[in-house]
Enzyme design. Structure first.
Site, PDB file in Angstrom:
ATOM      1  N   GLY A 268       5.657  14.987  44.048  1.00  0.00           N
ATOM      2  CA  GLY A 268       6.576  15.406  45.099  1.00  0.00           C
ATOM      3  C   GLY A 268       6.491  14.526  46.333  1.00  0.00           C
ATOM      4  O   GLY A 268       5.465  13.926  46.623  1.00  0.00           O
TER       5      GLY A 268
ATOM      6  N   SER B 171      10.133  24.204  39.240  1.00  0.00           N
ATOM      7  CA  SER B 171       8.891  24.943  39.518  1.00  0.00           C
ATOM      8  C   SER B 171       8.860  25.387  40.976  1.00  0.00           C
ATOM      9  O   SER B 171       9.600  24.876  41.812  1.00  0.00           O
ATOM     10  CB  SER B 171       7.698  24.036  39.244  1.00  0.00           C
ATOM     11  OG  SER B 171       7.779  22.886  40.072  1.00  0.00           O
ATOM     12  N   ARG B 172       7.993  26.345  41.235  1.00  0.00           N
ATOM     13  CA  ARG B 172       7.695  26.703  42.616  1.00  0.00           C
ATOM     14  C   ARG B 172       6.588  25.784  43.114  1.00  0.00           C
ATOM     15  O   ARG B 172       5.929  25.117  42.318  1.00  0.00           O
ATOM     16  CB  ARG B 172       7.225  28.162  42.692  1.00  0.00           C
ATOM     17  CG  ARG B 172       8.297  29.166  42.340  1.00  0.00           C
ATOM     18  CD  ARG B 172       7.808  30.577  42.615  1.00  0.00           C
ATOM     19  NE  ARG B 172       8.759  31.575  42.138  1.00  0.00           N
ATOM     20  CZ  ARG B 172       9.845  31.941  42.822  1.00  0.00           C
ATOM     21  NH1 ARG B 172      10.103  31.371  43.999  1.00  0.00           N
ATOM     22  NH2 ARG B 172      10.656  32.861  42.343  1.00  0.00           N
TER      23      ARG B 172
ATOM     24  N   THR C  34       0.930  23.149  45.415  1.00  0.00           N
ATOM     25  CA  THR C  34       0.178  22.749  46.616  1.00  0.00           C
ATOM     26  C   THR C  34       1.121  22.208  47.692  1.00  0.00           C
ATOM     27  O   THR C  34       0.685  21.871  48.778  1.00  0.00           O
ATOM     28  CB  THR C  34      -0.843  21.642  46.293  1.00  0.00           C
ATOM     29  OG1 THR C  34      -0.115  20.530  45.767  1.00  0.00           O
ATOM     30  CG2 THR C  34      -1.847  22.119  45.264  1.00  0.00           C
TER      31      THR C  34
ATOM     32  N   ASP D  39      -5.916  12.226  37.905  1.00  0.00           N
ATOM     33  CA  ASP D  39      -4.502  12.005  37.649  1.00  0.00           C
ATOM     34  C   ASP D  39      -4.385  10.955  36.573  1.00  0.00           C
ATOM     35  O   ASP D  39      -4.567   9.786  36.837  1.00  0.00           O
ATOM     36  CB  ASP D  39      -3.847  11.488  38.937  1.00  0.00           C
ATOM     37  CG  ASP D  39      -2.615  12.290  39.269  1.00  0.00           C
ATOM     38  OD1 ASP D  39      -2.007  12.817  38.331  1.00  0.00           O
ATOM     39  OD2 ASP D  39      -2.295  12.384  40.465  1.00  0.00           O
TER      40      ASP D  39
ATOM     41  N   SER E 244       2.922  16.065  30.294  1.00  0.00           N
ATOM     42  CA  SER E 244       3.305  17.187  31.139  1.00  0.00           C
ATOM     43  C   SER E 244       4.812  17.187  31.403  1.00  0.00           C
ATOM     44  O   SER E 244       5.518  18.165  31.142  1.00  0.00           O
ATOM     45  CB  SER E 244       2.533  17.097  32.458  1.00  0.00           C
ATOM     46  OG  SER E 244       3.119  17.916  33.438  1.00  0.00           O
TER      47      SER E 244
ATOM     48  N   LYS F 191       2.360   9.864  45.146  1.00  0.00           N
ATOM     49  CA  LYS F 191       1.505   9.958  43.957  1.00  0.00           C
ATOM     50  C   LYS F 191       1.332   8.579  43.328  1.00  0.00           C
ATOM     51  O   LYS F 191       0.230   8.170  42.993  1.00  0.00           O
ATOM     52  CB  LYS F 191       2.132  10.929  42.953  1.00  0.00           C
ATOM     53  CG  LYS F 191       1.255  11.226  41.757  1.00  0.00           C
ATOM     54  CD  LYS F 191       2.018  12.029  40.703  1.00  0.00           C
ATOM     55  CE  LYS F 191       1.094  12.636  39.675  1.00  0.00           C
ATOM     56  NZ  LYS F 191       0.905  14.085  39.874  1.00  0.00           N
TER      57      LYS F 191
END
Lengths: 509, 509
Positions: A186, A212-213, A216, A274, A282, A306
């Site tokens: 994100g 998704s919600r 973090t 990661d 995923s 990321k």
């Protein structure tokens, strides 16, 4: 003396009364029994044993804690919320508890630790035990660490992805082309999805988007969308919305797509690990389980994103495309600027307002969000066959300009249960420049933390509204951003954090 | 509206009232706070956050669970026993809770996962954070897995050992030679230590033996010794015993020697990972911290023992000796038969009776236990300089024969607080042969499980008394072993297990 023969049926598991503790331990399935409980002695159970709870045909593995005193009575099994929900019991229901069965798949994890590649069957067993909650955090960390120490090869990634798909639900759509999009890692405010879905479906593409919600972050797409329309749709409602409008923006949590993924992600985050292989499995397992056959991947690259380098982004893209192809999924990766937030808002309602501004074509709509959303939407239109190669961006822009995207978005919101007005914060306070100068650096992670301390995503109206971007020249005391909260306390906590972390937005002379 | 400036002192941690839950979660430090607790909002804490609890100058890291309902009131922090003890609080005491500090050493764990060797400083940081309870099970599993995927090299093992010594207490003795003994991987009934200590000290050696309680076995040396004398000695009592008698057999738990070891061992057991490097650091750190400079290591080798092949035993021995030498510790490894239990008893009191029989020179004393104990004691006497090379075994046997070992043992028990009579089981039941034949295989692990279901080690009198050894010819229905328990229930559970597991003792025609 020699005792009498055992009473018959001593093999029969011994029953307990279920008790709801209203204990929120997130994923953790916990059962608490009294230290003197006969069942513990009977089964040779002690504190921290892994146990199997069974009630009314359902079973779930739990960790056993023991208590003396009056926390729980002998004969009772007090359950955490995760245990309570997964067993579906009511207060006082009978349940049995016994030693959890031996985890055979741990032998495969051990083999992987010692450098042996795993085949499809081994990975299926590991993922199966993971999805059914039989792996402890330590087991999961061991598996994830092993597949980082010796990176998963392409075949292992394919097999892992397949295994993750197989343990979950799978959606099918009777359309030749089903498009999807995903953002890797994100970036605050990078809320392009609702805009892309509106543009894609307005041009006839099928895009059943499940999001998704936040885990973090200050907001997930589902959190943001929820301020505009209901997102907690059951599968039949979701189908109805997609059949009538061609697409949706729903919360994926209720769909049980690739359930093992959420478990892996949680532990990867805890050990701050990661790995490309896990990331690819995923992302792709969720997309394939959702029934899409074309996906556009947004890969923001930046020092606090990321993916931090162009090289890493390129390697990731190549592997993503290659693995996706093995499943007949056509993936296109777009590397984007991850050096700063996108749009002005960070937090559910604030991001929703950016989205509305773009869809409505307001003069003050954030240009960067519009640009990125239409660029990605253009690619979606091209891979989906709704636009000729190279003509996608143009079509996306015109779909916005002529209002068709906005109309379609409203129809989708109506179909999902009715359009909503995003809430507004009751407390707003600016964070001002300590000196005059130019904005040289923005720390996405600290910015996300600031928005979370302000209350996002639980407090829908809370978050951060950016007033500057990289390169902006500011005068001393000029606002850099506005902190939005729903309570005075949260405003205080957020401002405290900002005061302690001057590096959130860096200014150079 | 723009809110007022924050009240001053908002940075000050917010206090809660400590409440004892009497929740036994073994090592796990748990704090439960109400979902509506202001402190959670204030600090941005949610369920499963790692938090730092502080009270009266002490602090401990905990995992936060939340509860609504009446399990805990807002403003309260309900604590697991581990949290309660480590904070040393009383009911209602004030404590503060805040986010746990960032774990810098995790970066080193990550580097190790990706194949970089760690230096002394990095290992010291990891071990330090482990000992202070800042690593979660997932963190620990990641570190242990990384040091299995790429085995620790000798320098890393040395540095890890040093780090494990440094975080704990360290004992010193003003004697040039301090001997110790350790058995790698328990073997049921292999309770040679008390006999060895008696023989060594009867011959003038200093042997301050600290032993562990059972973790997964039916009895640890401390559990067995406790049926003969108090073992829970504080450091000053232990010193007094050693000064007067030259040795002791005490529980090491109170000494805080190499505290990180217990934590590593727990997680290694959970993920069923056994690495030489960790094993060596584990054993040696405890011996060195205990102040010994000569150690004899008993390495049982057998199909159901920890070390399964001669080759593995040899490699382990070589590395143990090499690493020990780096610390000026002279280690001698003895490979012994690990194919079956030693002595007749399995369980605290039953093993104690074997020990007494050997020390008292009873005619029915188990010959295998006497032989193994005197052989190991002989090596201890030689490395300690109390016997010439090759003359140790002879001296050990004569020390038994002339009663000096028995006399010394009674003196040690008296010094530790008084000699005790091991308890006897109230329930005894034979497990009989299903067929005539020869005993071809004994499963040490299942035998240990049987003894544990009988109640060992908590029930001191409980366990198993062997009636056969490998090679014994038995008639049908002849007793193979006797199950001893303190309750009829436990007898039932144990016999149920035996019925379900015919392979505990295998008979061939």
């Amino acid at each position: 003396m020699i005792s009498q023969p055992p009473a018959s049926g001593t093999d029969a598991p011994r029953t307990l009364r279920a008790r709801r503790l209203r204990l929120h331990a997130r994923h953790q399935v916990i059962a608490i029994m009294h230290t003197d409980c006969h069942v513990c002695r009977a089964e040779g159970l002690s504190s921290h044993s892994q146990v199997l709870l069974c009630a009314g045909g359902r079973q779930v593995q739990a960790i056993l804690f023991q208590a003396d005193g009056d926390l729980v009575a002998p004969g009772e099994a007090a359950l955490s919320e995760a245990a309570w929900e997964r067993l579906g019991v009511a207060e006082g229901d009978a349940l049995t508890v016994r030693h959890a069965p031996v985890l055979e798949s741990l032998a495969d994890v051990r083999r992987r630790i010692y450098g042996h590649r795993l085949d499809a069957a081994a990975l299926a067993a590991i993922v199966g035990d993971t999805a059914s909650g039989r792996y402890t955090d330590a087991h999961l960390a061991a598996f994830l660490t092993a597949s980082a120490a010796l990176p998963l090869d392409e075949q292992e990634i394919v097999d892992l992805t397949q295994a993750m798909i197989d343990v979950g639900e799978r959606m099918t759509w009777d359309a030749p082309v089903v498009v999807d999009k995903h953002c890797i890692g994100g970036l605050p405010g990078n809320r392009t999805t609702p805009i892309i879905v509106a543009i894609a479906t307005a041009n006839g593409l099928v895009m059943p988007k499940t999001s998704s919600r936040a885990i973090t972050s200050p907001a997930g797409t589902a959190d943001t969308m929820e301020t505009l329309a209901p997102v907690d749709l059951d599968i039949s409602t979701l189908r109805r919305v997609v059949e009538s409008e061609g697409g949706c923006v729903a919360w994926g949590g209720a769909m049980h797509l690739s359930p093992a993924d959420d478990i892996f992600v949680r532990v990867e985050r805890e050990i701050d690990l990661d790995t490309e292989g896990q990331l690819i499995a995923s992302v792709l397992s969720k997309k394939i389980a959702a029934g899409s056959n074309h996906v556009v991947l947004d890969i923001p690259v930046g020092p606090t994103a990321k993916v931090r380098t162009e090289g890493a982004a390129r390697r990731l893209s190549d592997q993503l495309v290659a693995v996706a192809a093995r499943f007949g999924l056509r993936a296109r990766c777009i590397r984007t600027d991850g050096s700063q937030p996108v749009g002005r808002g960070i937090g559910p309602a604030l991001e929703a307002r950016d989205i509305l501004a773009v869809l409505q074509g307001s003069r003050d709509a954030p240009a960067d969000l519009r640009e990125r959303a239409t660029m990605l939407a253009g690619t979606v239109l091209e891979v989906g066959g709704a636009a000729a190669k190279g003509a996608g961006h143009e079509l996306a822009l015109s779909t916005l300009a002529d209002g068709r995207a906005w109309t379609k978005f409203q129809r989708i919101c109506q179909a999902q249960g009715g359009m909503r007005e995003p809430p507004r914060a009751t407390h707003v306070r600016p964070l001002t420049a300590r000196r005059a100068g130019r904005i040289a650096f923005i720390d996405n992670r600290k910015l996300a933390q600031l928005a979370k301390l302000a209350g996002a995503p639980e407090a829908k109206a809370a978050g951060v509204l950016m007033e500057v971007v990289l390169g902006t020249e500011v005068a001393r005391s000029q606002p850099l951003l506005q902190v939005h909260t729903e309570t005075a306390d949260e405003l205080t906590y957020a401002m405290d954090y900002a005061a302690r972390n001057p590096g959130i937005v860096e200014i150079v002379p």
